[in-house]
Design an enzyme around this catalytic site. Structure first.
Site, short mmCIF file in Angstrom:
data_model
loop_
_atom_site.label_atom_id
_atom_site.label_comp_id
_atom_site.label_asym_id
_atom_site.label_seq_id
_atom_site.Cartn_x
_atom_site.Cartn_y
_atom_site.Cartn_z
N LYS A 116 -28.70 -24.16 57.10
CA LYS A 116 -29.09 -23.95 55.33
C LYS A 116 -29.91 -24.88 54.87
CE LYS A 116 -24.71 -21.75 53.59
NZ LYS A 116 -23.83 -21.94 54.99
N GLU A 200 -25.54 -30.02 46.82
CA GLU A 200 -26.34 -29.35 45.87
C GLU A 200 -25.74 -29.41 44.46
OE1 GLU A 200 -28.49 -25.72 48.34
OE2 GLU A 200 -26.82 -25.28 46.98
N HIS A 235 -14.94 -19.27 46.52
CA HIS A 235 -16.36 -19.06 46.82
C HIS A 235 -16.20 -17.63 47.72
CE1 HIS A 235 -17.78 -22.71 45.40
NE2 HIS A 235 -16.69 -23.33 46.00
N ARG A 297 -27.45 -10.60 59.05
CA ARG A 297 -26.56 -9.44 59.53
C ARG A 297 -26.26 -8.43 58.52
NH1 ARG A 297 -22.23 -10.99 56.33
NH2 ARG A 297 -21.78 -13.29 56.32
#
Length: 667
Positions: A116, A200, A235, A297
């Site tokens: 990421k 973040e 999440h 994917r």
């Protein structure tokens, strides 16, 4: 078109790939673990090959074993599905080195988007906005804690590798940062083999919106519109829909262009998803969305995109992998209606969504126009603790969002599933929730409304208990002639009779039962013992009183019940209630304890232990972590005390209810 395909996956996605491949005339090859020997996808494939024991690391993650099967069977290509090896660059490279087509992007694209931090830097150079935060390589806990302070709480700790909510923790205050970081790193290491994280800023009122992109080998890239995946728990996506509520043509064009640029930045090929987080406090605005990650994917939620576009994304994957151009350009694509997908999981919402395992005694889905069911199991199959707990995806399509949601809610209400506990009632309430229907939701909606959605401990349902007792009796006796069945007055004396004979008052016959494992008592009562077909009352005792549950017998609808080896499961309003006759000799001696034991909440693996015998602990202190179905579950001390015994070691597989830690609590 490629002539054959090996599916390097399992469950519902393997079944879904096999269906399209067979329609295209391709030979289908399955690989399976010992736990999946009798699985539906194994039975559906033209041929199937064992590749190892149940744990994924010993089977579905074994690249060499999978490639060996592919070479021995002459597979023209390998489709990785999602999860497992689908985003492993080394797997794509190994396929290419062995002359086997990998149905997915090139290894370079997987590698570029697989981390990421690097992905964010890459797309930022392409002009795509990213969430403010620290995306560097330094992983010292003190340094990351300082960065969190500079960013400002709340923050989100996210695994650098992988996706699906693994290794992700929201942190509200500095005091919780260290524990959250440790947990995120451990989960990331377990899931992806990489403990690194980034930190973040947590976006307030976040909407999770993703864009489906498709690219061919000639550099043509299009987007197939957006999906809204904001209904999440831990999440993990729960309900997804397309198109996104509140999406404007201007916003769609800008987000779609950003997604295409992100795909082009890495030379992407095939199906991929670019995920964005949007600040939804004032609706969807072009200046308030940020790149999160790209999944290289097929996505679990791809059926909603198929529903609104009329495309088969797996067929497109095979076409692109064969070297064909995309059969359309951006201007050819249109949105038709609205689609919603619900993920039906084997988990118990009333017990903090703990994974649930066991035999599926019943499984039946409704059939209706505009309804699609993707599943990898059938009635009689086992839900094991080794893999993702998904039982099925229920997808509804309609002309409008309201029609699609109503169709999905009705379908969930008509779904029959018995055995492992499921979230079917929870999903139905979500579909019917007023705020969700009005489009007033974000990624925190579920967490804020747990009790209203039924995700909280609930007392046994009296009506389910009543029906369960009757079903058990109906199974063994003819209730309408019950007095004749037990041969009233057939004994030599009244005292030898077994029909509930008594000198005064209504006849009664009591017997012990178990309600969801708890012992109680049921009582049959004949108010008028002189009547041949007497009205039948049933009372069930539990707690502090007696609940009189029935006044007359009527035949029962068999769809509401599933008979098990030792009793019956009652299905009512999406909940399951287990009723069984009580056997005083059926005692689980292994799991008996003095009440201060910390037990495994489900079948799984003990992956962390934070205490040892003699340690003093405080109420609420973390004691251990059990992992099951790719999720971590923290066990905490119920009271102050001292650790008297450790009954299991880290790395051990543990059964539900197994004693792990014994505490000597303070009086």
């Amino acid at each position: 078109m490629l002539e054959s395909v090996l599916i390097a996956n399992r469950g519902e996605i393997a079944c879904r790939i096999i269906r399209t491949a067979k329609r295209l005339g391709m030979r289908t090859i399955a690989v399976y673990s010992e736990a999946d020997a009798d699985a539906l996808f194994v039975r559906m494939a033209d041929e199937a090959h064992l590749i190892g024991p149940a744990p994924a690391r010993e089977s579905y993650l074994q690249i060499e074993r999978i490639l060996d099967v592919a070479k021995r069977t002459g597979a023209a290509c390998i489709h990785p599905g999602y999860g497992f090896l689908s985003e492993r660059a080394e797997f794509a490279e190994a396929c290419a080195q062995n002359g086997i087509v990998f149905v997915g992007p090139p290894a370079s694209a997987i590698r570029a988007m697989g981390l990421k931090d690097a992905a964010k830097a890459l797309v930022q150079q392409a002009g795509v906005p990213v969430v403010p935060g620290y995306h560097g390589s330094k992983q010292d806990p003190d340094f990351l804690r300082q960065k969190a302070y500079e960013i400002g709480y709340p923050v989100l700790i996210k695994a650098v590798a992988g996706g699906g909510g693994k290794g992700m923790r929201r942190v509200e205050k500095a005091a919780d940062f260290d524990a959250a970081l440790e947990s995120a790193q451990r989960e990331a290491s377990s899931a992806f083999g990489d403990p690194r994280v980034l930190v973040e800023k947590y976006i307030l009122a976040p909407r999770h919106i993703e864009i489906q992109v498709f690219a061919d080998q000639e550099g043509n890239v299009v987007h197939l519109f957006e999906r809204d995946c904001s209904l999440q728990r831990r999440h993990q996506k729960v309900i997804e829909e397309a198109p996104a509520p509140g999406m404007t043509p201007e916003m769609r064009e800008i987000m779609g262009k950003a997604a295409i640029e992100a795909a082009r930045a890495v030379g992407y090929v095939g199906a991929g998803t670019v995920e964005f987080i949007a600040d939804g406090r004032e609706g969807l605005r072009p200046d308030r969305f940020y790149f999160m990650e790209m999944n290289t994917r097929l996505q679990v939620e791809h059926p909603v995109t198929e529903a609104i576009t009329g495309l088969d994304l797996v067929e497109l994957q095979f076409q692109v992998a064969s070297g064909d151009w995309l059969p359309f350009n951006q201007d050819d694509l249109e949105i038709h209606g609205h689609a919603v997908e619900a993920r039906l999981y084997a988990e118990d919402p009333e017990k903090e969504f703990l994974p649930s395992t066991g035999k599926l005694w019943a499984l039946d889905f409704p059939e209706d126009e505009g309804l699609r069911i993707d599943t990898g199991v059938q009635a009689g199959d086992e839900v094991t603790p080794y893999y993702d707990p998904m039982i099925a995806k229920v997808i509804a399509h309609g002309a409008t969002r309201e029609e699609a949601l109503s169709r999905l809610a009705e379908a969930l209400g008509d779904t029959v599933v018995a055995g492992p506990k499921t979230n079917v009632a929870f999903l139905k309430k979500l579909c019917e929730a007023r705020e969700f229907r009005k489009g007033q939701f974000d990624t925190g909606y579920i967490d804020r409304n747990m009790e209203q959605l039924g995700a909280a401990p609930q007392a046994a349902d009296p009506e389910s208990v009543r029906l369960g007792v009757l079903r058990l009796l109906e199974h063994d006796f003819d209730l309408r002639n019950y007095r004749s069945t037990v041969q009233v007055g057939s004994a030599e004396t009244a005292w030898d009779d077994h029909d509930g004979f008594q000198l005064a008052g209504p006849r009664r016959q009591g017997f012990p039962i178990k309600v969801d494992g708890e012992r109680t008592e049921a009582v049959l009562e004949w108010p008028d013992p002189s009547a041949h077909h007497a009205a039948l009352n049933v009372a069930v005792r539990w707690g502090d009183g007696v609940s009189h549950l029935i006044e007359d017998y009527m035949p029962l609808d068999p769809r509401g019940f599933a008979m098990t080896d030792d009793g019956v499961i009652v299905l009512r309003e999406g909940r399951q209630t287990r009723i069984a006759m009580y056997d005083p000799f059926d005692i689980d001696l292994e799991h008996m304890d003095g009440g201060d034991s910390i037990k495994a909440p489900m079948h799984g693996k003990l992956i962390a232990l934070f205490v040892q015998p003699g340690d003093r602990v405080e109420k609420g202190q973390r004691l251990a972590v059990v992992e099951a179905m790719k999720m971590e579950h923290v066990l905490i001390a119920p009271a102050d005390g001292e650790v008297a015994e450790i009954a299991a070691e880290p790395g051990a597989q543990v059964a539900e209810g197994a004693r792990l830690i014994v505490l000597k609590t303070e009086e």
